[in-house]
Design a protein around this motif. Structure first.
Motif, short mmCIF file in Angstrom:
data_model
loop_
_atom_site.label_atom_id
_atom_site.label_comp_id
_atom_site.label_asym_id
_atom_site.label_seq_id
_atom_site.Cartn_x
_atom_site.Cartn_y
_atom_site.Cartn_z
N LEU A 110 2.24 5.42 1.67
CA LEU A 110 2.76 4.70 2.84
C LEU A 110 1.71 3.76 3.41
N LEU A 113 1.65 0.77 1.27
CA LEU A 113 2.86 -0.03 1.52
C LEU A 113 2.72 -0.86 2.79
N TYR A 114 2.25 -0.25 3.86
CA TYR A 114 2.12 -0.98 5.12
C TYR A 114 1.08 -2.11 4.99
N LEU A 147 9.17 2.13 -1.20
CA LEU A 147 9.46 2.95 -0.03
C LEU A 147 10.63 3.90 -0.29
#
Length: 679
Positions: A110, A113-114, A147
């Motif tokens: 995550l 990804l961010y 995601l």
């Protein structure tokens, strides 16, 4: 490729997909990053991909901390800071790639990804073109796929299925995105920040010999113009930029003049009306069509406060595209019309420079035929000399040797080959030596017509320098000495060739279909700039007026936005309710979903659509020896598709009884799954 992907573990496949999307986001940054940053980022991503394929252990934390410290040090040594656009982008790129080397858990994925989504935003700090937008749209879809994969930890979901789900999610958010784009208040042009410190090439308010020639190879668009009616001939298409008055022997510079010294302007003839879109400039002077006497903002747009100095228009530097409407007259005389003391500043020359050129000019002026001749006649004789001598027009005249003090002498007598600024500079020096007020003007000359949208495109390669001399009764008169030696440059300015830059004869090719393709692309790009990048607060207010509001303001805009979002939310709620009602009407999909949840908690689901049918589960290899489960799965399949399903029983509703039997079998399957952990 597909077979190779199927041999990978779920973790390796998902990791490779995430690394590929991060690479897609990072690639456009490579030309802007220091070499060490691009190299380390590529090595880190490649190393992490190798570790994923070979299921090797990840590097230890001390090594990662050492790499992080080295990255911070290199960033500081390169930029002198770790803040700001360039340094910050380089640092985030390195942090993202280093984070991938400790990609162990869902939390780490995550974070990557961010960071990837943030890097998507940083692309628009440098470029907001349609190509960048489409590329980043694909990157956002790819990151959303990662995601969704992270939200489905069980089984081995196919990428095609997950990609479709990510695309549907993007489509669901599309109405909200459109509403925010159209109605969210704009306190400045959209994405205006990136224009700062872009290092754009273009005209300047000072030049040295060779500066304008350096723009000849640039095909960057400077402006676009569309005429309302017949356009002026190509040899009249001069776009006037800064006026350069002062020459120190090396450079021409523009004098700073107080607003009180406004020259008179007299116009005549039938004016040309045109619409112009100016790309972000690095100087205050707007390169408008020579003879422009009226300027107004284009409909639905606003212009910064303009200052007019004769035929020259100035605007504060905003780093924004400007759209305007203007009128230019074919006859436009800028005064004074009579001899004035302030004209003396336009005959000044640096002392001790270019003695041979000054001697040649004085000798010409002292000849009986030219001693008392008007300025126009002397100008004609100097142009005749340029035409008859061995002067040559060239795009690559070369730079003068270091320390050269007599640049005009070198060009006028020795080199006799140069670009437009060589001819304009030498011409003005010669006229000033003969006591004729004169000056250099920078701008653009000519344009390329685009038949797709009827616009003329002016590029940096159209940059040009010409001269003006003062004549009693007329004021400043334009004269282009380049036309005396290379009239084709004025009649047919340089054109962009679609295959320019390719080696050998390939670079001379100019297929008609490639020209049409380029014209179509530039028309699309102009529409993107006009409708998207230049969408502004004034256009929002015009939209509200079209909706019936008399005096809209920011408050009105917020009210309309809130109402639209509320209606959109009600529509979404109604859609969700309708879907739930449909689900209650069709009990089998609910039963199959519950069956899928119960069995997926123990084994990977079978290939194919989800939720899988009872028969698909019955064929699963992991259930081959579980007779109790197989019996109940075949029973569910028979209830749905067997002979009993086709024969209704009198008295009780057939559709009401079948789900009840199926629920009994489902509860038995769930109990077996809870108590049997051996599969």
């Amino acid at each position: 490729m597909k077979i190779w992907l199927n041999t990978l573990t779920r973790e390796a496949r998902d990791t490779l997909w995430l690394l590929g999307m991060l690479a897609l986001v990072l690639v456009p940054h490579v030309p802007r990053l220091p070499w060490w940053s691009s190299t380390l980022a590529a090595l880190a991503l490649g190393w992490r991909a190798w570790l994923a394929v070979h299921d090797a252990p990840l590097p230890r934390r001390p090594l990662l901390m050492a790499l992080l410290a080295a990255t911070m040090a290199c960033t500081w040594l390169t930029f002198g800071t770790v803040l700001g656009r360039e340094a910050g982008t380089a640092l985030v790129v390195m942090l993202t790639t280093l984070k991938s080397l400790e990609l162990r858990a869902r939390r780490d994925a995550l974070v990557c990804l961010y960071l990837g989504f943030f890097l998507v935003l940083t692309q628009f700090l440098y470029d907001q073109g349609i190509v960048t937008a489409v590329l980043m749209l694909g990157a956002v879809w790819g990151l959303l796929v990662s995601l969704v994969l992270g939200q489905r930890p069980l089984g081995h979901p196919p990428l095609r299925e997950v990609g479709g789900e990510a695309a549907r999610n993007m489509l669901v958010g599309l109405p909200v995105m459109v509403l925010l784009f159209v109605l969210f208040p704009r306190f400045g042009p959209l994405w205006a920040l990136p224009s700062d410190a872009q290092g754009r090439i273009g005209l300047s308010d000072q030049i040295s010999l060779g500066d304008v020639g350096s723009l000849a190879a640039s095909q960057e668009v400077a402006l676009r113009v569309k005429f309302q009616g017949p356009p002026p001939p190509m040899n009249r298409m001069y776009f006037r930029g800064p006026v350069l008055d002062h020459f120190d022997g090396q450079q021409w510079q523009a004098q700073v003049r107080p607003p009180t010294r406004q020259p008179d302007v007299q116009v005549g003839g039938t004016p040309w009306t045109y619409d112009m879109t100016l790309e972000p400039l690095q100087l205050k002077v707007l390169p408008l069509l020579d003879g422009t006497g009226e300027v107004a903002p284009a409909p639905g747009t606003r212009l910064p406060a303009l200052t007019r100095r004769g035929l020259q228009w100035e605007a504060p530097l905003t780093g924004e595209r400007l759209r305007l409407q203007a009128r230019a007259w074919p006859v436009a005389n800028e005064g004074p019309l009579e001899d004035h003391l302030r004209l003396r500043e336009w005959v000044q020359l640096p002392p001790g420079r270019n003695p041979r050129t000054l001697a040649w000019a004085l000798a010409l002026r002292q000849q009986p035929a030219w001693r008392e001749a008007p300025a126009s006649a002397v100008v004609g004789e100097v142009l005749r000399h340029i035409r008859s001598a061995d002067f040559r027009y060239t795009l690559s005249p070369g730079r003068p040797p270091p320390g050269e003090q007599h640049l005009i002498d070198r060009f006028w007598f020795d080199q006799q080959a140069g670009f437009c600024e060589h001819f304009a500079s030498a011409f003005v020096v010669v006229l000033r030596a003969m006591d004729i007020p004169s000056r250099v003007v920078l701008g653009y000359q000519g344009a390329e017509f685009n038949p797709i949208d009827g616009q003329f495109t002016v590029r940096q390669s159209h940059a040009h320098a010409w001269a003006e001399y003062w004549q009693p009764g007329r004021g400043w008169v334009r004269v282009d000495p380049t036309a005396a030696v290379a009239p084709e440059r004025i009649e047919q300015p340089p054109q962009l060739r679609p295959l320019q830059g390719l080696p050998g004869m390939m670079g001379d090719l100019d297929p008609a279909f490639l020209k049409r393709w380029r014209h179509a692309w530039e028309a699309v790009d102009h529409r993107w700039n006009t409708w998207v990048l230049q969408y502004s607060n004034s256009q929002q207010m015009n939209l509200l007026q079209q909706l019936g509001m008399r005096n809209p303001d920011v408050g009105s805009l917020l009210h309309v936005l809130g109402l639209a979002l509320g209606l959109l939310g009600l529509g979404g709620a109604a859609w969700a309710g309708w879907q739930a009602w449909q689900a209650r009407k069709a009990p089998w999909p609910r039963l199959l979903s519950a069956l899928d949840r119960a069995l997926s908690a123990r084994i990977a689901p079978p290939p194919g659509p989800r939720p899988a049918s009872p028969l698909a589960w019955a064929r699963h290899p992991a259930l081959a020896n579980h007779e109790a489960l197989l019996t109940r799965l075949h029973g569910l399949d028979a209830l749905r598709y067997g002979a009993d399903a086709q024969t209704p029983t009198p008295g009780m509703g057939h559709q009401a009884r079948l789900p009840r039997k199926a629920r009994e079998l489902l509860r038995e399957i769930e109990q077996i799954c809870r108590h049997n952990r051996g599969f």
